[in-house]
Design a protein around this motif. Structure first.
Motif, PDB file in Angstrom:
ATOM      1  N   ASN A   1       0.710  -1.236  -0.063  1.00 53.40           N
ATOM      2  CA  ASN A   1       0.020   0.102  -0.194  1.00 53.40           C
ATOM      3  C   ASN A   1       0.673   1.316   0.082  1.00 53.40           C
ATOM      4  O   ASN A   1       0.674   2.259  -0.732  1.00 53.40           O
ATOM      5  CB  ASN A   1      -1.077  -0.136   1.078  1.00 53.40           C
ATOM      6  CG  ASN A   1      -2.344  -0.901   1.099  1.00 53.40           C
ATOM      7  OD1 ASN A   1      -2.527  -1.493  -0.175  1.00 53.40           O
ATOM      8  ND2 ASN A   1      -2.653  -1.463   1.999  1.00 53.40           N
ATOM      9  N   HIS A   2       1.935   1.332   0.971  1.00 57.00           N
ATOM     10  CA  HIS A   2       3.109   2.410   0.862  1.00 57.00           C
ATOM     11  C   HIS A   2       3.533   2.583  -0.569  1.00 57.00           C
ATOM     12  O   HIS A   2       3.503   3.676  -1.123  1.00 57.00           O
ATOM     13  CB  HIS A   2       3.662   2.122   1.889  1.00 57.00           C
ATOM     14  CG  HIS A   2       3.630   2.462   3.138  1.00 57.00           C
ATOM     15  ND1 HIS A   2       3.463   3.867   3.813  1.00 57.00           N
ATOM     16  CD2 HIS A   2       3.120   1.661   4.357  1.00 57.00           C
ATOM     17  CE1 HIS A   2       2.807   3.733   5.244  1.00 57.00           C
ATOM     18  NE2 HIS A   2       2.946   2.436   5.418  1.00 57.00           N
TER      19      HIS A   2
ATOM     20  N   GLN B   1       2.212   1.702  -3.273  1.00 56.93           N
ATOM     21  CA  GLN B   1       1.301   1.675  -4.387  1.00 56.93           C
ATOM     22  C   GLN B   1       1.274   0.440  -5.393  1.00 56.93           C
ATOM     23  O   GLN B   1       1.325   0.432  -6.653  1.00 56.93           O
ATOM     24  CB  GLN B   1       1.165   2.852  -4.993  1.00 56.93           C
ATOM     25  CG  GLN B   1       0.603   4.147  -4.484  1.00 56.93           C
ATOM     26  CD  GLN B   1       0.611   5.488  -5.025  1.00 56.93           C
ATOM     27  OE1 GLN B   1       1.080   5.641  -5.934  1.00 56.93           O
ATOM     28  NE2 GLN B   1      -0.071   6.341  -4.150  1.00 56.93           N
ATOM     29  N   TRP B   2       1.926  -0.608  -4.743  1.00 62.87           N
ATOM     30  CA  TRP B   2       2.179  -1.853  -5.713  1.00 62.87           C
ATOM     31  C   TRP B   2       0.961  -2.813  -5.139  1.00 62.87           C
ATOM     32  O   TRP B   2       0.364  -2.882  -4.413  1.00 62.87           O
ATOM     33  CB  TRP B   2       3.338  -2.783  -5.311  1.00 62.87           C
ATOM     34  CG  TRP B   2       4.499  -1.812  -5.477  1.00 62.87           C
ATOM     35  CD1 TRP B   2       4.868  -0.925  -6.349  1.00 62.87           C
ATOM     36  CD2 TRP B   2       5.837  -2.374  -5.114  1.00 62.87           C
ATOM     37  NE1 TRP B   2       6.059  -0.315  -6.307  1.00 62.87           N
ATOM     38  CE2 TRP B   2       6.879  -1.528  -5.679  1.00 62.87           C
ATOM     39  CE3 TRP B   2       6.415  -3.344  -4.454  1.00 62.87           C
ATOM     40  CZ2 TRP B   2       8.186  -1.580  -5.433  1.00 62.87           C
ATOM     41  CZ3 TRP B   2       7.787  -3.464  -4.142  1.00 62.87           C
ATOM     42  CH2 TRP B   2       8.621  -2.654  -4.805  1.00 62.87           C
ATOM     43  N   ASN B   3       0.508  -3.703  -6.435  1.00 66.71           N
ATOM     44  CA  ASN B   3      -0.293  -4.901  -6.231  1.00 66.71           C
ATOM     45  C   ASN B   3       0.102  -5.977  -5.456  1.00 66.71           C
ATOM     46  O   ASN B   3       1.113  -6.623  -5.805  1.00 66.71           O
ATOM     47  CB  ASN B   3      -0.728  -5.291  -7.957  1.00 66.71           C
ATOM     48  CG  ASN B   3      -1.814  -6.476  -7.307  1.00 66.71           C
ATOM     49  OD1 ASN B   3      -1.864  -7.116  -6.698  1.00 66.71           O
ATOM     50  ND2 ASN B   3      -2.444  -6.830  -8.510  1.00 66.71           N
TER      51      ASN B   3
END
Length: 114
Positions: free
Chosen positions: A75-76, A78-80
C-alpha cells in the motif's frame, strides 16, 4: 546465487578462493574495485547496490518501523500485493539477507541493516 556471482568474478580474474569459504581480491580485482567513500554510511553503501524497487522497499521499512505486513508495504508503495514483481523484489532482498519473513505475511528488515 552467490556461487554464480563468485564464479563469474573468479572467471574474470577478479577474485580467488584462498581457502574454502573465503574470497580474496586478486591484483586485478583490487585495481578495478571502486574506492570506498569513507564518509558514506552502511545504508549509503547498501542503497548504492540495490535496484530502484529494492530501495523503495528499504526506504518504506526504514520510515515505518522496519516491520510491516506485506499488504501495508505494498500500500505504501502503491504496488499490487499479488503481483509477481513484488515477490521477485522481496525474494531478492531476502536472498541478500536484507529482509526476512518473521511470520506469514510480514516483511522485516534484518538487524544488521539497522
Amino acid at each position: 546465487h552467490l556461487n554464480n556471482v563468485s564464479g563469474q568474478l573468479r572467471s574474470a580474474g577478479l577474485i580467488d578462493y584462498p581457502r574454502p569459504g573465503a574470497f580474496s581480491l586478486t591484483d586485478e580485482g583490487r585495481r578495478r574495485a571502486p574506492i570506498p567513500d569513507m564518509g558514506a554510511t552502511l545504508l549509503d553503501g547498501l542503497s548504492s547496490t540495490l535496484t530502484g524497487p529494492q530501495n523503495a522497499v528499504l526506504n518504506v521499512l526504514l520510515k515505518n518501523g522496519r516491520r510491516l505486513s506485506k499488504l501495508d508495504l505494498c500500500n505504501h508503495l502503491q504496488w499490487n500485493p499479488t503481483a509477481g514483481h513484488v515477490n521477485n523484489v522481496l525474494g531478492a532482498m531476502r536472498t541478500l539477507q536484507i529482509i526476512d519473513y518473521p511470520e506469514r505475511g510480514v516483511v522485516e528488515l534484518r538487524d544488521w541493516v539497522m
